[in-house]
Design a protein around this motif. Sequence first.
Motif, PDB file in Angstrom:
ATOM      1  N   LYS A 154       0.832  -1.201   0.000  1.00  0.00           N
ATOM      2  CA  LYS A 154       0.000   0.000   0.000  1.00  0.00           C
ATOM      3  C   LYS A 154       0.872   1.258   0.000  1.00  0.00           C
ATOM      4  O   LYS A 154       0.529   2.254  -0.645  1.00  0.00           O
ATOM      5  CB  LYS A 154      -0.923  -0.001   1.221  1.00  0.00           C
ATOM      6  N   GLU A 184       2.086   1.903  -3.479  1.00  0.00           N
ATOM      7  CA  GLU A 184       1.013   2.470  -4.300  1.00  0.00           C
ATOM      8  C   GLU A 184       0.786   3.937  -3.958  1.00  0.00           C
ATOM      9  O   GLU A 184       0.632   4.777  -4.856  1.00  0.00           O
ATOM     10  CB  GLU A 184      -0.270   1.674  -4.076  1.00  0.00           C
ATOM     11  N   ASN A 195       4.044   5.961  -4.926  1.00  0.00           N
ATOM     12  CA  ASN A 195       4.593   5.661  -6.249  1.00  0.00           C
ATOM     13  C   ASN A 195       6.079   5.299  -6.166  1.00  0.00           C
ATOM     14  O   ASN A 195       6.927   5.870  -6.873  1.00  0.00           O
ATOM     15  CB  ASN A 195       4.387   6.842  -7.202  1.00  0.00           C
ATOM     16  N   LYS A 226       8.892   1.718  -5.287  1.00  0.00           N
ATOM     17  CA  LYS A 226       8.969   0.266  -5.398  1.00  0.00           C
ATOM     18  C   LYS A 226      10.126  -0.255  -4.561  1.00  0.00           C
ATOM     19  O   LYS A 226      11.258   0.202  -4.701  1.00  0.00           O
ATOM     20  CB  LYS A 226       9.172  -0.136  -6.875  1.00  0.00           C
ATOM     21  N   ASN A 267      -3.530   7.161  -1.133  1.00  0.00           N
ATOM     22  CA  ASN A 267      -3.327   7.689  -2.492  1.00  0.00           C
ATOM     23  C   ASN A 267      -2.658   9.058  -2.401  1.00  0.00           C
ATOM     24  O   ASN A 267      -3.127  10.031  -2.987  1.00  0.00           O
ATOM     25  CB  ASN A 267      -4.663   7.799  -3.232  1.00  0.00           C
TER      26      ASN A 267
END
Length: 224
Positions: A19, A22, A25, A27, A180
Amino acid sequence: MKYELSDIELQDIDDLLLKVEESFNIKFVDNELKDIQTFGQLCDHIINKIELDNKNDCTSQQAYYKLTNAISEELNLAKKSITPNTSLEIILPITDRRKRLKKIENHIGFKLNILRSPHWVTGSLGIIFLISFIMIFIKWEIGLGGIFLSVIGFWISSKTATVLDQKTVGEVAEKMTRENYIKSRTDPSTFNKTEIEKLLTDWFCKEFDLVKNDLKRESKFGIV
């Protein structure tokens, strides 16, 4: 029961890290966090991975603006009638809840994931799945059939979910900011470096039932 960070191993937070990836943004690669020992180190590592321009503005305000603007325009509601305490039951009445929510999500550009199935439904499906898994070792045909039915049941329940976990518009805006973060900002090529640690603190406390005042930068993760 309240937990401490020392009760949690880094291996236990894989779902939350997905999460985090995400939201910001970013990795993580294999074994990237193997030397992380404290909560502060994890926060600093995540902040350093966000390769965006730093801008000292408030993401939660921007998320709230995006949300209320979408509600006003898509549902034809006066913007001044929407406040952080406005009940979602008013904005999203049960009769056409999913349809209204989809309009809002299309407007803001991402899913809010604020609907779930009743706990008794997911609980029952979980029990069926577990029993079916055990049955594989006794009579595999019945076991596989039960697993198949439970998986289909989970899929159907996710597509028909109508239960709201959040109660107010303000709570949804907080969830947007947390899950988000980059997409909630007016300029997604920027982030506010000073917000990230507090956001991660709130996220960890919510996800793992930790006491916020007990979660410090020097708090250590559990040892394998």
